[in-house]
Design an enzyme around this catalytic site. Sequence first.
Site, PDB file in Angstrom:
ATOM      1  N   CYS A  98     -13.880  -9.046 -32.360  1.00 43.07           N
ATOM      2  CA  CYS A  98     -14.162  -7.531 -32.508  1.00 43.07           C
ATOM      3  C   CYS A  98     -14.926  -6.924 -33.837  1.00 43.07           C
ATOM      4  CB  CYS A  98     -12.793  -6.643 -32.298  1.00 43.07           C
ATOM      5  SG  CYS A  98     -11.797  -7.338 -33.501  1.00 43.07           S
ATOM      6  N   HIS A 177      -7.982  -4.007 -34.288  1.00 39.28           N
ATOM      7  CA  HIS A 177      -9.093  -3.876 -33.512  1.00 39.28           C
ATOM      8  C   HIS A 177     -10.110  -2.933 -33.904  1.00 39.28           C
ATOM      9  CE1 HIS A 177     -11.204  -4.252 -30.020  1.00 39.28           C
ATOM     10  NE2 HIS A 177     -11.101  -2.896 -29.529  1.00 39.28           N
TER      11      HIS A 177
END
Length: 470
Positions: A98, A177
Amino acid sequence: MPVDINRLTDGWLELESDPGLFTLLLEDFGVKGVQVEEIYDLQKTIEGPVFGFIFLFRWIEERRARRKIVETTTEMYVKDEEAVNSIFFAHQVVPNSCATHALLSVLLNCSDIDLGTTLSRLKVHTKGMCPDNKGWAIGNTPELACAHNSHAMPQARRRMDRNSGVSTGRFTGEAFHFVSFCPINGHLFELDGLKPFPMDHGPWGEKEDWTDKFRRVMSDRLGISTDRRIAITHKLKMLRTNQTIVSAALEKLLKSKQLESRSQAEIRETVDKIKKEEQESTVKLSSEYSQLLEMHEKDEPAVAMSKELESLVSLNSSSDSVEIIGETEIKKENPPPSPPPAFIGAGTFSPKDLLSLLKNLESEINITEQHLCDENEKRAMFKVDDCRRTHNYDEFICTFLSMLAYQGELGDLVTQHLVTSRKPSLGGVQNSGSRGVVRNYNKKSTTNGSSPKTPSSKRRRGRTKYRKRK
Protein backbone atom coordinates in the site's frame (compact mmCIF):
# COMPACT_ATOMS: atom_id res chain seq x y z
CA MET A 1 19.02 -6.83 -11.87
CA PRO A 2 17.60 -10.37 -12.19
CA VAL A 3 14.43 -10.91 -10.19
CA ASP A 4 12.26 -14.01 -9.89
CA ILE A 5 8.95 -12.87 -11.41
CA ASN A 6 7.04 -15.73 -9.78
CA ARG A 7 7.97 -14.49 -6.30
CA LEU A 8 7.08 -10.84 -6.79
CA THR A 9 3.39 -11.15 -5.89
CA ASP A 10 4.06 -12.80 -2.52
CA GLY A 11 7.32 -11.17 -1.51
CA TRP A 12 6.44 -7.53 -0.77
CA LEU A 13 7.40 -6.44 2.75
CA GLU A 14 5.73 -4.00 5.08
CA LEU A 15 7.26 -0.51 5.28
CA GLU A 16 7.28 2.04 8.07
CA SER A 17 5.55 5.38 7.78
CA ASP A 18 8.50 7.72 7.56
CA PRO A 19 8.83 10.75 5.23
CA GLY A 20 12.56 10.17 4.77
CA LEU A 21 11.94 6.56 3.74
CA PHE A 22 9.29 7.65 1.25
CA THR A 23 11.60 10.30 -0.23
CA LEU A 24 14.38 7.73 -0.71
CA LEU A 25 11.86 5.35 -2.22
CA LEU A 26 10.89 8.00 -4.76
CA GLU A 27 14.54 8.43 -5.68
CA ASP A 28 14.87 4.67 -6.15
CA PHE A 29 11.84 4.78 -8.44
CA GLY A 30 13.70 7.35 -10.55
CA VAL A 31 11.52 10.37 -9.70
CA LYS A 32 13.32 13.73 -9.62
CA GLY A 33 12.49 17.01 -7.89
CA VAL A 34 9.90 15.60 -5.44
CA GLN A 35 10.08 14.93 -1.70
CA VAL A 36 7.71 13.77 1.04
CA GLU A 37 7.06 15.82 4.17
CA GLU A 38 5.14 14.89 7.30
CA ILE A 39 2.23 17.14 8.34
CA TYR A 40 1.08 17.43 11.94
CA ASP A 41 -1.34 20.35 11.55
CA LEU A 42 -3.84 20.65 8.69
CA GLN A 43 -4.24 24.39 9.24
CA LYS A 44 -0.53 25.07 8.85
CA THR A 45 0.48 26.81 5.61
CA ILE A 46 2.46 24.58 3.25
CA GLU A 47 5.26 26.20 1.26
CA GLY A 48 5.74 25.31 -2.38
CA PRO A 49 3.51 23.30 -4.73
CA VAL A 50 1.71 20.27 -3.33
CA PHE A 51 1.07 17.30 -5.62
CA GLY A 52 -0.94 15.18 -3.20
CA PHE A 53 -1.57 14.00 0.34
CA ILE A 54 -1.10 10.51 1.77
CA PHE A 55 -3.26 9.71 4.78
CA LEU A 56 -2.09 6.96 7.15
CA PHE A 57 -4.38 5.12 9.55
CA ARG A 58 -4.33 1.88 11.48
CA TRP A 59 -6.06 -0.88 9.55
CA ILE A 60 -8.51 -3.17 11.34
CA GLU A 61 -10.45 -5.69 9.25
CA GLU A 62 -13.45 -5.68 11.61
CA ARG A 63 -13.64 -1.89 11.38
CA ARG A 64 -13.63 -2.12 7.59
CA ALA A 65 -16.48 -4.64 7.70
CA ARG A 66 -18.54 -2.28 9.84
CA ARG A 67 -17.92 0.60 7.45
CA LYS A 68 -19.09 -1.25 4.32
CA ILE A 69 -22.77 -0.42 4.72
CA VAL A 70 -22.12 3.20 5.67
CA GLU A 71 -19.75 3.82 2.81
CA THR A 72 -22.06 2.44 0.14
CA THR A 73 -24.76 4.91 1.19
CA THR A 74 -22.77 8.05 1.93
CA GLU A 75 -19.70 8.10 -0.29
CA MET A 76 -19.78 9.19 -3.92
CA TYR A 77 -17.94 6.57 -5.92
CA VAL A 78 -17.00 7.07 -9.57
CA LYS A 79 -18.42 3.94 -11.21
CA ASP A 80 -18.14 4.95 -14.84
CA GLU A 81 -15.70 2.45 -16.36
CA GLU A 82 -14.29 4.90 -18.90
CA ALA A 83 -13.74 7.59 -16.25
CA VAL A 84 -12.09 5.12 -13.85
CA ASN A 85 -9.76 3.74 -16.52
CA SER A 86 -8.78 7.24 -17.67
CA ILE A 87 -7.06 7.99 -14.34
CA PHE A 88 -4.43 5.94 -12.54
CA PHE A 89 -6.40 3.98 -9.96
CA ALA A 90 -5.08 0.51 -9.09
CA HIS A 91 -6.52 -2.16 -6.84
CA GLN A 92 -4.11 -3.47 -4.24
CA VAL A 93 -3.85 -7.13 -5.23
CA VAL A 94 -0.43 -7.63 -3.58
CA PRO A 95 -0.24 -7.60 0.24
CA ASN A 96 1.97 -5.03 2.01
CA SER A 97 2.26 -2.85 -1.11
CA CYS A 98 0.00 0.00 0.00
CA ALA A 99 2.93 2.40 0.53
CA THR A 100 4.04 2.07 -3.10
CA HIS A 101 0.40 2.20 -4.23
CA ALA A 102 -0.14 5.48 -2.38
CA LEU A 103 2.95 7.08 -3.91
CA LEU A 104 2.11 5.91 -7.43
CA SER A 105 -1.50 7.14 -7.10
CA VAL A 106 -0.17 10.66 -6.59
CA LEU A 107 2.76 10.58 -9.01
CA LEU A 108 1.04 8.99 -12.01
CA ASN A 109 -1.91 11.41 -11.83
CA CYS A 110 0.32 14.50 -12.11
CA SER A 111 1.45 15.78 -15.49
CA ASP A 112 4.26 18.13 -14.39
CA ILE A 113 6.53 15.66 -12.56
CA ASP A 114 9.70 14.05 -13.89
CA LEU A 115 8.76 10.40 -13.34
CA GLY A 116 11.91 8.81 -14.67
CA THR A 117 12.22 5.79 -16.94
CA THR A 118 10.49 3.13 -14.83
CA LEU A 119 7.36 5.06 -13.87
CA SER A 120 7.03 6.64 -17.32
CA ARG A 121 7.06 3.18 -18.88
CA LEU A 122 4.53 1.95 -16.30
CA LYS A 123 2.23 4.92 -16.96
CA VAL A 124 2.26 4.34 -20.71
CA HIS A 125 1.84 0.57 -20.33
CA THR A 126 -1.16 0.81 -17.96
CA LYS A 127 -2.99 3.57 -19.84
CA GLY A 128 -6.65 2.59 -20.21
CA MET A 129 -6.33 -0.55 -18.06
CA CYS A 130 -8.87 -1.53 -15.44
CA PRO A 131 -7.91 -1.16 -11.74
CA ASP A 132 -7.22 -4.89 -11.30
CA ASN A 133 -4.79 -5.04 -14.21
CA LYS A 134 -3.05 -1.90 -12.99
CA GLY A 135 -2.62 -3.55 -9.59
CA TRP A 136 -1.07 -6.64 -11.15
CA ALA A 137 1.16 -4.42 -13.29
CA ILE A 138 2.53 -2.81 -10.12
CA GLY A 139 3.08 -6.18 -8.46
CA ASN A 140 4.90 -7.59 -11.49
CA THR A 141 7.32 -4.68 -11.96
CA PRO A 142 10.75 -5.89 -10.69
CA GLU A 143 12.20 -2.42 -10.17
CA LEU A 144 9.31 -1.38 -7.91
CA ALA A 145 9.44 -4.59 -5.87
CA CYS A 146 13.18 -4.38 -5.31
CA ALA A 147 13.07 -0.69 -4.39
CA HIS A 148 10.16 -1.33 -2.03
CA ASN A 149 11.76 -4.28 -0.23
CA SER A 150 15.15 -2.57 0.04
CA HIS A 151 13.73 -0.18 2.66
CA ALA A 152 12.02 -2.84 4.82
CA MET A 153 13.24 -3.70 8.31
CA PRO A 154 14.68 -7.16 9.09
CA GLN A 155 11.74 -7.75 11.43
CA ALA A 156 9.44 -7.45 8.43
CA ARG A 157 11.34 -10.25 6.69
CA ARG A 158 11.07 -12.50 9.74
CA ARG A 159 7.34 -11.79 10.00
CA MET A 160 7.00 -12.66 6.33
CA ASP A 161 8.79 -15.99 6.85
CA ARG A 162 6.73 -16.76 9.94
CA ASN A 163 3.47 -16.14 8.08
CA SER A 164 4.52 -17.91 4.88
CA GLY A 165 1.98 -20.68 5.46
CA VAL A 166 -0.87 -18.26 6.07
CA SER A 167 -2.89 -17.31 3.02
CA THR A 168 -2.65 -13.61 2.28
CA GLY A 169 -4.80 -11.67 -0.09
CA ARG A 170 -6.22 -8.34 -0.87
CA PHE A 171 -8.33 -8.08 2.29
CA THR A 172 -6.03 -9.63 4.92
CA GLY A 173 -4.60 -6.25 5.67
CA GLU A 174 -1.45 -4.70 7.03
CA ALA A 175 -1.16 -3.05 10.41
CA PHE A 176 -1.34 0.34 8.69
CA HIS A 177 -2.90 1.48 5.46
CA PHE A 178 -2.20 4.44 3.17
CA VAL A 179 -4.78 6.42 1.18
CA SER A 180 -3.95 9.09 -1.42
CA PHE A 181 -5.69 12.42 -2.05
CA CYS A 182 -4.82 14.31 -5.23
CA PRO A 183 -6.40 16.80 -7.66
CA ILE A 184 -7.61 15.33 -10.96
CA ASN A 185 -9.42 17.41 -13.60
CA GLY A 186 -10.49 20.08 -11.11
CA HIS A 187 -11.88 17.59 -8.56
CA LEU A 188 -10.45 16.20 -5.33
CA PHE A 189 -10.13 12.41 -5.61
CA GLU A 190 -9.56 9.86 -2.87
CA LEU A 191 -7.67 6.82 -4.17
CA ASP A 192 -7.74 3.74 -1.94
CA GLY A 193 -6.56 0.46 -3.44
CA LEU A 194 -8.77 -1.55 -1.06
CA LYS A 195 -11.94 0.15 -2.28
CA PRO A 196 -13.73 -0.89 -5.47
CA PHE A 197 -13.87 2.59 -7.02
CA PRO A 198 -12.16 5.97 -6.67
CA MET A 199 -14.03 8.55 -4.66
CA ASP A 200 -14.80 12.02 -6.01
CA HIS A 201 -15.15 14.72 -3.33
CA GLY A 202 -16.16 17.33 -5.89
CA PRO A 203 -14.56 20.56 -7.14
CA TRP A 204 -13.06 23.28 -5.00
CA GLY A 205 -14.01 26.96 -5.02
CA GLU A 206 -12.91 29.49 -7.61
CA LYS A 207 -10.88 31.56 -5.14
CA GLU A 208 -9.32 28.70 -3.19
CA ASP A 209 -6.63 26.09 -3.67
CA TRP A 210 -7.35 22.38 -3.88
CA THR A 211 -5.55 21.93 -0.56
CA ASP A 212 -8.31 23.96 1.13
CA LYS A 213 -10.84 21.43 -0.15
CA PHE A 214 -8.69 18.62 1.26
CA ARG A 215 -8.54 20.35 4.64
CA ARG A 216 -12.34 20.60 4.78
CA VAL A 217 -12.79 16.94 3.85
CA MET A 218 -10.32 15.76 6.48
CA SER A 219 -11.73 18.10 9.12
CA ASP A 220 -15.20 16.69 8.53
CA ARG A 221 -13.87 13.15 8.71
CA LEU A 222 -11.61 13.54 11.73
CA GLY A 223 -13.37 16.33 13.59
CA ILE A 224 -14.99 15.72 16.97
CA SER A 225 -18.65 16.64 16.71
CA THR A 226 -21.35 17.00 19.33
CA ASP A 227 -23.39 14.08 20.53
CA ARG A 228 -25.75 13.14 17.73
CA ARG A 229 -28.42 12.15 20.20
CA ILE A 230 -28.72 15.76 21.36
CA ALA A 231 -29.20 17.07 17.82
CA ILE A 232 -31.66 14.30 16.94
CA THR A 233 -33.65 14.90 20.13
CA HIS A 234 -33.84 18.63 19.38
CA LYS A 235 -34.97 17.91 15.82
CA LEU A 236 -37.60 15.47 17.08
CA LYS A 237 -38.92 18.09 19.52
CA MET A 238 -39.22 20.68 16.75
CA LEU A 239 -41.02 18.24 14.48
CA ARG A 240 -43.54 17.37 17.17
CA THR A 241 -44.13 21.07 17.85
CA ASN A 242 -44.76 21.69 14.16
CA GLN A 243 -47.08 18.71 14.10
CA THR A 244 -49.14 20.21 16.93
CA ILE A 245 -49.31 23.60 15.18
CA VAL A 246 -50.40 22.11 11.87
CA SER A 247 -53.01 19.92 13.57
CA ALA A 248 -54.49 22.94 15.39
CA ALA A 249 -54.50 25.00 12.19
CA LEU A 250 -56.23 22.22 10.28
CA GLU A 251 -58.89 21.89 12.97
CA LYS A 252 -59.43 25.67 13.03
CA LEU A 253 -59.74 25.81 9.26
CA LEU A 254 -62.33 23.04 9.21
CA LYS A 255 -64.39 24.85 11.86
CA SER A 256 -64.23 28.13 9.92
CA LYS A 257 -65.41 26.33 6.81
CA GLN A 258 -68.40 24.98 8.74
CA LEU A 259 -69.26 28.45 10.13
CA GLU A 260 -68.99 29.97 6.69
CA SER A 261 -71.39 27.43 5.22
CA ARG A 262 -73.87 28.09 8.07
CA SER A 263 -73.72 31.88 7.62
CA GLN A 264 -74.29 31.56 3.89
CA ALA A 265 -77.39 29.47 4.53
CA GLU A 266 -78.77 32.07 6.98
CA ILE A 267 -78.15 34.89 4.50
CA ARG A 268 -80.06 33.00 1.83
CA GLU A 269 -83.03 32.52 4.18
CA THR A 270 -83.08 36.25 5.05
CA VAL A 271 -82.97 37.33 1.41
CA ASP A 272 -85.79 34.94 0.51
CA LYS A 273 -87.91 36.32 3.36
CA ILE A 274 -87.39 39.94 2.23
CA LYS A 275 -88.25 39.08 -1.35
CA LYS A 276 -91.45 37.39 -0.21
CA GLU A 277 -92.55 40.47 1.79
CA GLU A 278 -91.84 42.74 -1.19
CA GLN A 279 -94.04 40.58 -3.39
CA GLU A 280 -96.91 40.78 -0.86
CA SER A 281 -96.67 44.60 -0.69
CA THR A 282 -96.68 44.83 -4.49
CA VAL A 283 -99.92 42.80 -4.68
CA LYS A 284 -101.56 45.10 -2.12
CA LEU A 285 -100.64 48.25 -4.07
CA SER A 286 -101.95 46.84 -7.34
CA SER A 287 -105.39 46.18 -5.77
CA GLU A 288 -105.62 49.77 -4.47
CA TYR A 289 -104.72 51.21 -7.87
CA SER A 290 -107.46 49.15 -9.49
CA GLN A 291 -110.05 50.63 -7.11
CA LEU A 292 -108.96 54.16 -8.05
CA LEU A 293 -109.40 53.40 -11.71
CA GLU A 294 -112.97 52.21 -11.12
CA MET A 295 -113.78 55.41 -9.25
CA HIS A 296 -112.35 57.47 -12.08
CA GLU A 297 -114.53 55.67 -14.60
CA LYS A 298 -117.69 56.50 -12.57
CA ASP A 299 -116.85 60.26 -12.90
CA GLU A 300 -116.82 60.97 -9.24
CA PRO A 301 -116.22 64.52 -8.11
CA ALA A 302 -112.70 65.81 -8.25
CA VAL A 303 -112.72 66.65 -4.56
CA ALA A 304 -113.55 63.13 -3.59
CA MET A 305 -110.94 61.89 -5.99
CA SER A 306 -108.34 64.22 -4.56
CA LYS A 307 -109.17 63.00 -1.04
CA GLU A 308 -108.83 59.43 -2.16
CA LEU A 309 -105.53 60.24 -3.80
CA GLU A 310 -104.30 61.96 -0.65
CA SER A 311 -105.33 58.98 1.40
CA LEU A 312 -103.67 56.69 -1.12
CA VAL A 313 -100.50 58.70 -1.04
CA SER A 314 -100.50 58.69 2.73
CA LEU A 315 -101.21 54.99 2.71
CA ASN A 316 -98.50 54.33 0.19
CA SER A 317 -96.01 56.35 2.14
CA SER A 318 -96.97 54.57 5.32
CA SER A 319 -96.60 51.19 3.63
CA ASP A 320 -93.20 52.19 2.33
CA SER A 321 -92.21 53.25 5.79
CA VAL A 322 -93.51 49.98 7.14
CA GLU A 323 -91.48 48.07 4.59
CA ILE A 324 -88.36 50.05 5.44
CA ILE A 325 -88.92 49.64 9.15
CA GLY A 326 -89.63 45.94 8.73
CA GLU A 327 -86.49 45.45 6.70
CA THR A 328 -84.48 47.32 9.30
CA GLU A 329 -85.93 45.20 12.07
CA ILE A 330 -85.13 42.05 10.13
CA LYS A 331 -81.57 43.20 9.66
CA LYS A 332 -81.30 43.96 13.37
CA GLU A 333 -82.70 40.58 14.31
CA ASN A 334 -80.51 38.71 11.81
CA PRO A 335 -77.22 40.59 11.54
CA PRO A 336 -74.89 39.47 8.75
CA PRO A 337 -72.30 36.97 9.92
CA SER A 338 -68.84 38.23 10.62
CA PRO A 339 -66.22 37.24 8.06
CA PRO A 340 -64.21 34.16 8.98
CA PRO A 341 -60.91 34.87 10.69
CA ALA A 342 -57.88 35.05 8.47
CA PHE A 343 -55.78 31.84 8.57
CA ILE A 344 -51.98 31.95 8.86
CA GLY A 345 -51.54 34.91 6.54
CA ALA A 346 -52.38 36.38 3.21
CA GLY A 347 -51.82 33.08 1.41
CA THR A 348 -54.23 30.59 2.96
CA PHE A 349 -53.84 26.80 2.76
CA SER A 350 -56.54 24.37 1.85
CA PRO A 351 -57.36 21.45 4.15
CA LYS A 352 -55.83 19.11 1.58
CA ASP A 353 -52.50 20.96 1.75
CA LEU A 354 -52.47 20.91 5.53
CA LEU A 355 -53.30 17.20 5.58
CA SER A 356 -50.42 16.46 3.20
CA LEU A 357 -48.08 18.55 5.37
CA LEU A 358 -49.23 16.68 8.45
CA LYS A 359 -48.50 13.31 6.81
CA ASN A 360 -45.00 14.47 5.84
CA LEU A 361 -44.34 15.56 9.42
CA GLU A 362 -45.48 12.19 10.74
CA SER A 363 -43.18 10.39 8.31
CA GLU A 364 -40.25 12.62 9.28
CA ILE A 365 -40.97 12.02 12.96
CA ASN A 366 -40.89 8.25 12.42
CA ILE A 367 -37.56 8.47 10.59
CA THR A 368 -36.05 10.69 13.28
CA GLU A 369 -37.24 8.37 16.03
CA GLN A 370 -35.56 5.47 14.22
CA HIS A 371 -32.32 7.46 13.98
CA LEU A 372 -32.48 8.19 17.70
CA CYS A 373 -33.06 4.51 18.41
CA ASP A 374 -30.06 3.58 16.25
CA GLU A 375 -27.84 6.06 18.08
CA ASN A 376 -28.93 4.69 21.45
CA GLU A 377 -28.23 1.13 20.28
CA LYS A 378 -24.83 2.19 18.97
CA ARG A 379 -23.97 3.80 22.30
CA ALA A 380 -25.04 0.61 24.08
CA MET A 381 -22.80 -1.43 21.76
CA PHE A 382 -19.92 0.91 22.58
CA LYS A 383 -20.34 0.01 26.24
CA VAL A 384 -20.59 -3.72 25.47
CA ASP A 385 -17.44 -3.64 23.35
CA ASP A 386 -15.63 -1.68 26.04
CA CYS A 387 -16.61 -4.23 28.68
CA ARG A 388 -15.42 -7.09 26.48
CA ARG A 389 -12.17 -5.28 25.76
CA THR A 390 -11.36 -4.41 29.38
CA HIS A 391 -12.60 -7.64 30.99
CA ASN A 392 -9.91 -10.04 32.22
CA TYR A 393 -10.63 -13.49 30.84
CA ASP A 394 -7.54 -15.12 32.40
CA GLU A 395 -9.35 -16.26 35.53
CA PHE A 396 -12.17 -17.79 33.51
CA ILE A 397 -9.78 -19.61 31.18
CA CYS A 398 -7.66 -20.95 34.06
CA THR A 399 -10.73 -22.09 35.97
CA PHE A 400 -12.21 -23.72 32.87
CA LEU A 401 -9.01 -25.65 32.12
CA SER A 402 -8.64 -26.63 35.78
CA MET A 403 -12.15 -28.06 35.84
CA LEU A 404 -11.46 -30.04 32.66
CA ALA A 405 -8.26 -31.41 34.19
CA TYR A 406 -10.03 -32.25 37.47
CA GLN A 407 -12.70 -34.21 35.57
CA GLY A 408 -10.03 -36.02 33.56
CA GLU A 409 -11.15 -34.68 30.20
CA LEU A 410 -8.37 -32.21 29.40
CA GLY A 411 -5.84 -34.86 28.37
CA ASP A 412 -8.35 -36.65 26.17
CA LEU A 413 -9.33 -33.39 24.45
CA VAL A 414 -5.70 -32.48 23.76
CA THR A 415 -4.95 -35.98 22.45
CA GLN A 416 -8.05 -35.95 20.29
CA HIS A 417 -7.05 -32.59 18.81
CA LEU A 418 -3.53 -33.81 18.04
CA VAL A 419 -4.78 -37.06 16.51
CA THR A 420 -7.27 -35.17 14.35
CA SER A 421 -4.59 -32.83 13.05
CA ARG A 422 -2.22 -35.75 12.27
CA LYS A 423 -4.84 -38.17 10.93
CA PRO A 424 -3.73 -39.58 7.50
CA SER A 425 -6.04 -39.22 4.56
CA LEU A 426 -7.41 -42.08 2.42
CA GLY A 427 -4.98 -43.92 0.18
CA GLY A 428 -2.12 -43.85 2.69
CA VAL A 429 -1.28 -40.16 2.14
CA GLN A 430 -0.29 -38.27 5.27
CA ASN A 431 0.03 -34.49 5.30
CA SER A 432 3.32 -33.19 6.60
CA GLY A 433 3.26 -29.45 6.08
CA SER A 434 2.77 -28.94 2.37
CA ARG A 435 4.33 -32.27 1.42
CA GLY A 436 2.61 -35.64 0.90
CA VAL A 437 4.20 -38.88 2.15
CA VAL A 438 2.96 -42.12 0.54
CA ARG A 439 3.48 -45.26 2.53
CA ASN A 440 3.73 -48.63 0.66
CA TYR A 441 1.78 -51.46 2.29
CA ASN A 442 2.22 -54.15 -0.46
CA LYS A 443 2.42 -57.70 0.96
CA LYS A 444 5.46 -59.84 0.14
CA SER A 445 4.56 -63.23 -1.38
CA THR A 446 6.37 -66.43 -0.33
CA THR A 447 7.26 -69.52 -2.35
CA ASN A 448 4.26 -71.47 -1.17
CA GLY A 449 1.94 -68.51 -1.77
CA SER A 450 1.28 -67.90 1.88
CA SER A 451 1.58 -64.43 3.26
CA PRO A 452 3.94 -63.62 6.13
CA LYS A 453 2.53 -63.44 9.58
CA THR A 454 1.87 -59.95 10.84
CA PRO A 455 3.57 -58.64 13.99
CA SER A 456 0.23 -58.05 15.64
CA SER A 457 -0.67 -61.77 15.51
CA LYS A 458 2.67 -62.64 17.10
CA ARG A 459 2.04 -60.21 19.92
CA ARG A 460 -1.38 -61.70 20.54
CA ARG A 461 0.04 -65.24 20.65
CA GLY A 462 2.74 -64.17 23.01
CA ARG A 463 0.19 -62.65 25.34
CA THR A 464 -1.89 -65.85 25.17
CA LYS A 465 1.09 -68.02 26.10
CA TYR A 466 1.87 -65.70 28.96
CA ARG A 467 -1.66 -66.01 30.24
CA LYS A 468 -1.54 -69.81 29.95
CA ARG A 469 1.70 -69.96 31.93
CA LYS A 470 -0.03 -68.17 34.73
